[in-house]
Scaffold this motif. Structure first.
Motif, PDB file in Angstrom:
ATOM      1  N   UNK A  93       0.845  -1.184   0.000  1.00  0.00           N
ATOM      2  CA  UNK A  93       0.000   0.000   0.000  1.00  0.00           C
ATOM      3  C   UNK A  93       0.882   1.234   0.000  1.00  0.00           C
ATOM      4  N   UNK A  94       0.507   2.212  -0.772  1.00  0.00           N
ATOM      5  CA  UNK A  94       1.296   3.434  -0.830  1.00  0.00           C
ATOM      6  C   UNK A  94       1.030   4.334   0.364  1.00  0.00           C
ATOM      7  N   UNK A  95      -0.199   4.414   0.830  1.00  0.00           N
ATOM      8  CA  UNK A  95      -0.549   5.308   1.925  1.00  0.00           C
ATOM      9  C   UNK A  95      -1.495   4.578   2.869  1.00  0.00           C
ATOM     10  N   UNK A 118       7.449   6.953  -7.905  1.00  0.00           N
ATOM     11  CA  UNK A 118       8.257   5.924  -7.277  1.00  0.00           C
ATOM     12  C   UNK A 118       9.460   5.487  -8.077  1.00  0.00           C
ATOM     13  N   UNK A 119       9.669   6.043  -9.261  1.00  0.00           N
ATOM     14  CA  UNK A 119      10.801   5.669 -10.107  1.00  0.00           C
ATOM     15  C   UNK A 119      11.769   6.833 -10.294  1.00  0.00           C
ATOM     16  N   UNK A 120      11.240   7.955 -10.740  1.00  0.00           N
ATOM     17  CA  UNK A 120      12.099   9.116 -10.957  1.00  0.00           C
ATOM     18  C   UNK A 120      11.924  10.175  -9.891  1.00  0.00           C
ATOM     19  N   UNK A 148       9.854  13.477   6.759  1.00  0.00           N
ATOM     20  CA  UNK A 148       9.524  13.663   5.343  1.00  0.00           C
ATOM     21  C   UNK A 148      10.759  13.279   4.541  1.00  0.00           C
ATOM     22  N   UNK A 149      10.621  12.281   3.679  1.00  0.00           N
ATOM     23  CA  UNK A 149      11.715  11.797   2.841  1.00  0.00           C
ATOM     24  C   UNK A 149      11.352  11.969   1.380  1.00  0.00           C
ATOM     25  N   UNK A 150      12.313  12.364   0.577  1.00  0.00           N
ATOM     26  CA  UNK A 150      12.066  12.529  -0.845  1.00  0.00           C
ATOM     27  C   UNK A 150      13.289  12.199  -1.671  1.00  0.00           C
ATOM     28  N   UNK A 151      13.058  11.890  -2.946  1.00  0.00           N
ATOM     29  CA  UNK A 151      14.154  11.663  -3.874  1.00  0.00           C
ATOM     30  C   UNK A 151      13.734  12.156  -5.259  1.00  0.00           C
ATOM     31  N   UNK A 152      14.741  12.493  -6.047  1.00  0.00           N
ATOM     32  CA  UNK A 152      14.477  13.003  -7.393  1.00  0.00           C
ATOM     33  C   UNK A 152      15.643  12.623  -8.287  1.00  0.00           C
ATOM     34  N   UNK A 538      -4.750   4.322  -0.528  1.00  0.00           N
ATOM     35  CA  UNK A 538      -4.095   4.447  -1.838  1.00  0.00           C
ATOM     36  C   UNK A 538      -3.538   3.091  -2.203  1.00  0.00           C
ATOM     37  N   UNK A 539      -4.408   2.201  -2.650  1.00  0.00           N
ATOM     38  CA  UNK A 539      -4.016   0.838  -2.955  1.00  0.00           C
ATOM     39  C   UNK A 539      -3.053   0.817  -4.132  1.00  0.00           C
ATOM     40  N   UNK A 540      -2.006   0.053  -3.981  1.00  0.00           N
ATOM     41  CA  UNK A 540      -1.012  -0.071  -5.037  1.00  0.00           C
ATOM     42  C   UNK A 540      -1.450  -1.165  -5.988  1.00  0.00           C
ATOM     43  N   UNK A 541      -1.761  -0.813  -7.207  1.00  0.00           N
ATOM     44  CA  UNK A 541      -2.260  -1.776  -8.183  1.00  0.00           C
ATOM     45  C   UNK A 541      -1.215  -2.138  -9.229  1.00  0.00           C
ATOM     46  N   UNK A 542       0.025  -1.808  -8.952  1.00  0.00           N
ATOM     47  CA  UNK A 542       1.066  -2.107  -9.923  1.00  0.00           C
ATOM     48  C   UNK A 542       1.296  -3.600  -9.995  1.00  0.00           C
TER      49      UNK A 542
END
Length: 542
Positions: A93-95, A118-120, A148-152, A538-542
């Motif tokens: 789950x994302x959230x 989640x990729x870039x 709070x964590x982030x990436x780019x 926020x169900x992850x459906x990937x």
């Protein structure tokens, strides 16, 4: 004669004509039959011979470092008032929001929010709050943190990461004796607050020159609400370059800049800088790092070793490890309070110099069983010790051990079946030899942990944890050296789905109901439990 010749020729002609049967019927007699047939053309044969079936089970080899064999001696802390809530299994789950309540007036709230692809690029927000109230007076605890964590990822083969957050803890010094003593509430309360941030960048793939880098900087600001504060800045710059296929050159620069300001005293600056150049040699059966680590501890120079080697079998089922490494660790107020929250603010803080010599082995038997063992001979300069203060019995004094030797023996056993079953056990023994003080006050000589995770069904997970230890040394009321009793702490939990986006969870702590003491005069909670629900929005459906 001429006439005779003519007469003879005429007779011969007439005889020949008479010999032909002009009345005979004309016909054709066929004596053989000819049927034209095309020659058979050559054709491609598509029925190739099938290959021989391969009945040998393939054995896939992975070179994954063992994360459970920690070379550095880091004494684990056990906070009696903190309830560690397990989340069994894996749930994509994302959230989510996780909420619950326990029998010791224990509200629990945890939330996570994920944004981005989640990729870039991605942003994660995490928050948690828990508090409890024990049976004894002032046996309260509260913990709240937000991160709070982030990436780019940029188009230039780089990924930036960042974190910012805060952490608050509240305790009470309830370990005083006798219990009828009366103290002002503010003299018992302990408040710790930390603000922290981190920024880092690294290249996703090596450059065209075979170089990889990952610089980072971390800043922590810590205070106890009693005019004692500390700021810690950590900088690291590792660079590695490949030289051919089996060699690489590695250089890592580290800097720790710390400022501790006690109440009514001048600030104390503790800094160190290290640089670690080394050569790496890596083949399928050997992995060797040979280097040195020059260090400047508050201006004093010391050359530390940085040598590690691992030799493995051809099938990767067994490997032998050797090492001789040295490094520095800042043992400041924040570090000490994280290990024992009931301490007096230290008068002085130090950088601890750690030097390890070790030999170990690890391997696997079959597809599921793994093992590991290590024997180490370690040295610690300026190692903090925790001695209980017998004035009122509710606080601990920080002592500095200038030189301490530790004989370390560790072992690990693991059994894993995919994601359905996992069992890992760790056992460590430490024999301390001090130079200045009589005993290694507050340090545990033996610890044993076992963690189990079982996926009973698709949406049902069960967890179990066992923690056992041998008690540490302390002073009794007469100032004599004593050892606390050892203890065994067993906990378990369960988590299962009731709807697509909802789960129910429960956790049971200290199932054996033993109010043991990790620190003298500070008994932990007895049996306690809490439970609640997890809702994913926020169900992850990937």
């Amino acid at each position: 004669m001429k006439s005779s010749f003519i007469i003879s020729f005429a007779l011969l002609v007439s005889f020949s004509v008479a010999a032909q049967d002009t009345l005979r019927k004309r016909e054709v007699n066929i004596t053989s039959t000819y049927k034209p047939v095309l020659k058979e053309s050559a054709k491609i044969n598509f029925n190739a011979t099938p290959p021989t079936a391969d009945t040998i089970k393939p054995r896939l080899q992975y070179n994954i470092p063992n994360q459970n064999l920690v070379f550095a001696f880091q004494p684990g802390s056990l906070k009696p008032l903190a309830l560690h809530v397990d989340t069994g299994g894996r749930w994509n789950n994302d959230s989510y929001i996780k909420a619950g309540f326990g029998n010791l007036t224990t509200p629990f709230l945890q939330a996570g929010l994920s944004l981005g692809d989640g990729k870039t690029a991605g942003l994660n927000v995490y928050a948690k709050h828990i508090s409890s109230k024990g049976k004894q007076n002032f046996q309260d605890y509260r913990n709240t943190n937000v991160d709070v964590n982030g990436f780019y990822q940029t188009a230039k083969n780089m990924e930036w990461t960042a974190r910012i957050g805060g952490f608050q803890e509240k305790y009470n010094k309830y370990g005083y004796q006798p219990k009828d003593l009366v103290f002002p509430d503010d003299s018992l309360a302990v408040h710790y607050q930390t603000w922290r941030g981190r920024v880092g960048v690294h290249n996703i793939n090596r450059t065209q020159y075979g170089i990889s880098y990952a610089p980072e900087i971390k800043v922590d600001v810590f205070n106890d609400g009693l005019s004692n504060s500390e700021s810690n800045t950590y900088i690291k710059l590792p660079i590695q370059k490949e030289v051919g296929k089996i060699f690489a050159v590695d250089v890592a620069l580290e800097a720790s800049l710390n400022r501790y300001k006690p109440d009514n005293k001048d600030a104390d600056n503790n800094n160190f800088v290290t640089i670690a150049p080394s050569i790496l040699f890596k083949t399928p059966n050997a992995n060797i790092q040979a280097g040195i680590r020059p260090a400047w501890n508050n201006g004093d120079f010391k050359l530390l070793p940085n040598i590690m080697a691992e030799f493995g079998s051809a099938d990767k089922s067994f490997s032998f490890q050797l090492g001789w490494v040295g490094y520095l660790r800042y043992s400041g107020y924040q570090y000490l309070a994280g290990f024992n929250p009931w301490i007096w603010a230290p008068q002085d803080v130090y950088n601890t110099t750690i030097e390890e010599r070790y030999a170990g082995l690890k391997g696997s038997v079959g597809d599921h069983f793994s093992y590991g063992a290590k024997l180490g001979f370690n040295k610690y300069n300026n190692q903090p010790l925790f001695l209980n203060d017998n004035i009122d019995g509710k606080s601990f004094v920080i002592l500095n051990e200038a030189k301490m030797k530790v004989v370390h023996v560790g072992g690990e056993l693991g059994y894993n079946v995919g994601e359905t079953f996992s069992l890992i056990s760790n056992l460590t023994f430490n024999q301390y030899t001090t130079d200045v003080h009589d005993k290694a006050w507050g340090l545990l000589p033996m610890e044993f942990t076992t963690k189990m995770r079982i996926q009973v069904m698709k949406d049902l997970f069960i967890t179990g944890d066992l923690y056992a230890f041998e008690g540490s040394k302390y002073h009794n009321e007469n100032g004599d050296s004593k050892r606390l009793n050892g203890a065994i702490d067993l906990s378990g939990g369960a988590e299962f789905a009731i709807l697509k986006n909802m789960k129910v969870w429960a956790q049971f702590n200290n199932i054996l109901n033993k109010e043991y003491q990790r620190w003298n005069r500070y008994p932990v909670y007895g049996f306690n439990f809490l439970g609640g629900i997890i809702f994913s929005f926020a169900q992850n459906n990937k």
